[in-house]
Design a protein around this motif. Sequence first.
Motif, PDB file in Angstrom:
ATOM      1  N   VAL A 111     -53.554  39.136  82.704  1.00  0.00           N
ATOM      2  CA  VAL A 111     -54.547  38.924  81.886  1.00  0.00           C
ATOM      3  C   VAL A 111     -54.149  37.236  80.632  1.00  0.00           C
ATOM      4  O   VAL A 111     -54.405  36.487  80.892  1.00  0.00           O
ATOM      5  N   ASP A 112     -53.053  37.917  80.814  1.00  0.00           N
ATOM      6  CA  ASP A 112     -51.743  36.897  79.307  1.00  0.00           C
ATOM      7  C   ASP A 112     -51.924  36.111  80.836  1.00  0.00           C
ATOM      8  O   ASP A 112     -51.912  35.090  79.431  1.00  0.00           O
ATOM      9  N   ILE A 121     -59.299  31.449  81.282  1.00  0.00           N
ATOM     10  CA  ILE A 121     -60.398  33.468  81.075  1.00  0.00           C
ATOM     11  C   ILE A 121     -61.403  32.500  79.549  1.00  0.00           C
ATOM     12  O   ILE A 121     -61.467  31.907  78.841  1.00  0.00           O
ATOM     13  N   SER A 122     -62.414  32.163  80.413  1.00  0.00           N
ATOM     14  CA  SER A 122     -63.930  31.635  78.833  1.00  0.00           C
ATOM     15  C   SER A 122     -64.385  33.121  78.191  1.00  0.00           C
ATOM     16  O   SER A 122     -64.687  32.646  77.624  1.00  0.00           O
ATOM     17  N   GLU A 131     -60.640  44.008  76.948  1.00  0.00           N
ATOM     18  CA  GLU A 131     -59.727  43.158  77.016  1.00  0.00           C
ATOM     19  C   GLU A 131     -58.542  43.915  77.640  1.00  0.00           C
ATOM     20  O   GLU A 131     -57.622  43.921  77.990  1.00  0.00           O
ATOM     21  N   ASN A 132     -58.640  45.048  76.288  1.00  0.00           N
ATOM     22  CA  ASN A 132     -57.134  45.671  76.058  1.00  0.00           C
ATOM     23  C   ASN A 132     -57.359  46.793  76.973  1.00  0.00           C
ATOM     24  O   ASN A 132     -56.447  46.960  77.971  1.00  0.00           O
ATOM     25  N   GLY A 181     -66.210  42.812  83.572  1.00  0.00           N
ATOM     26  CA  GLY A 181     -65.993  41.200  84.224  1.00  0.00           C
ATOM     27  C   GLY A 181     -65.123  40.089  83.342  1.00  0.00           C
ATOM     28  O   GLY A 181     -65.303  40.424  82.125  1.00  0.00           O
ATOM     29  N   LEU A 182     -65.390  38.785  83.936  1.00  0.00           N
ATOM     30  CA  LEU A 182     -64.052  37.831  83.057  1.00  0.00           C
ATOM     31  C   LEU A 182     -64.601  36.503  84.229  1.00  0.00           C
ATOM     32  O   LEU A 182     -64.992  36.501  85.205  1.00  0.00           O
ATOM     33  N   THR A 183     -64.817  35.745  83.634  1.00  0.00           N
ATOM     34  CA  THR A 183     -65.470  34.346  83.458  1.00  0.00           C
ATOM     35  C   THR A 183     -64.870  33.374  83.727  1.00  0.00           C
ATOM     36  O   THR A 183     -64.064  33.141  82.809  1.00  0.00           O
TER      37      THR A 183
END
Length: 424
Positions: free
Chosen positions: A7-8, A16-17, A22-23, A222-224
């Motif tokens: 993710v980082d 990442i929008s 997140e954590n 979810g990740l956009t």
Amino acid sequence: MNHANLVDELKQRNLISHITNENLLKKNIDNNFISLYCGFDPTEDSLHVGHLLPLITLKRFQMKGHTPIVLIGGATSLIGDPSFKEKERVLNFDNKIDVWTNKISKQISYFLDFNCASNKAVILNNKTWFEKINILSFLRDIGKHFSVNTMINREAVKQRIKRLDQGISFTEFSYNLLQAYDFFILNKKKQVSLQIGGSDQWGNISAGMHLINRISKKEVYGLTLPLLIQSNGVKFGKTESGTIWLDAKKTTPYKFYQFWKNIEDSNVYNFLRLFTFLDCNEINQREINKYKNNQIINDKSYLSKYMTHLVHGEENLLAAERITNILFLKNINEIKKSDLQQLKKDGIPSIEVYQIKDLQDALVLCSLADSRTQAKNMIISNSISINTNKITNKNHVFHNNEKLFDQFTLLSRGKKNHCLIYWK
């Protein structure tokens, strides 16, 4: 496990929008191999460059040990996603959607590994479950979990409702529930815990997370990804001459190569982060030195080569480079007949002729000059070339040895204006 800080890394690459929890997501992918998915509705017979970002992002997850699932919207494409569309889509028929699904599935297979033992990619079609669904059961069991008030207040829907000339049909309004149900089914049957998509999909992804939480009481994510907009306000991948497709028959490898070669300087290093697997520290260093020793030109060249090779392979990349060298570096000796045939298709303007009186006439016919007088002055001023050879004789007529492969003649005015003459 070799996937810590993924993710980082995505954040470092500006990929990442939006992201939920997140954590928790970072902790989950640091300690487990997960399954994630992205959906593609077959609304055309080919993907375009706007689809590359989610495909490459799926690849990043797969390379770290996670399992990517591609969901083809064989059912949802019959409805049409209204997200930030100014007007309703034209509805397509089942048989056309099936043909497009097969073509798009083949394209996707080039980007992900479908043969590795532990986390091979999977392609599914939501038509599989929607064909069997009962409308009353769907409305009772799924629809009851959604508030119309909330759905109406989604930005994408609000924009359409405010348009008195368009509005939104119940058909498109229901799309949000259908995509939410996709996430629910994939979570239930394939243990998918993450959905990715463009930032315009945030509302649909959130709806799926909501449905899973209500029915299954599970935590999913979810990740956009950012939607790329050019400085002229047009979506990335659209040009004056149309969309840049991944299908070589719709956008030739040469034209695809030139698209990346001609991106704005301000986008070069962001695109290297988004689309390539170069280390971020190396990209940052390149950016610092971008005005030293033509670094930015070299990096733009690297990007165009990388992306063309990724989508079209080594052979087509070499062809695109040969054509570029011919047009811009004047190396006509390397030309192949297939290169000229590709150029005739859409690389540069072309004309078909049986015969031409002389060079002046050719310049007018090719729209490189407005009149014979202007054409004559161009020839005299040493700005006209035939097959990269300068012509200074104002009365020049074409010779058979100027017909490459007995069919083609490359006519140029200066460095950037070309026309391919095809002799019938």
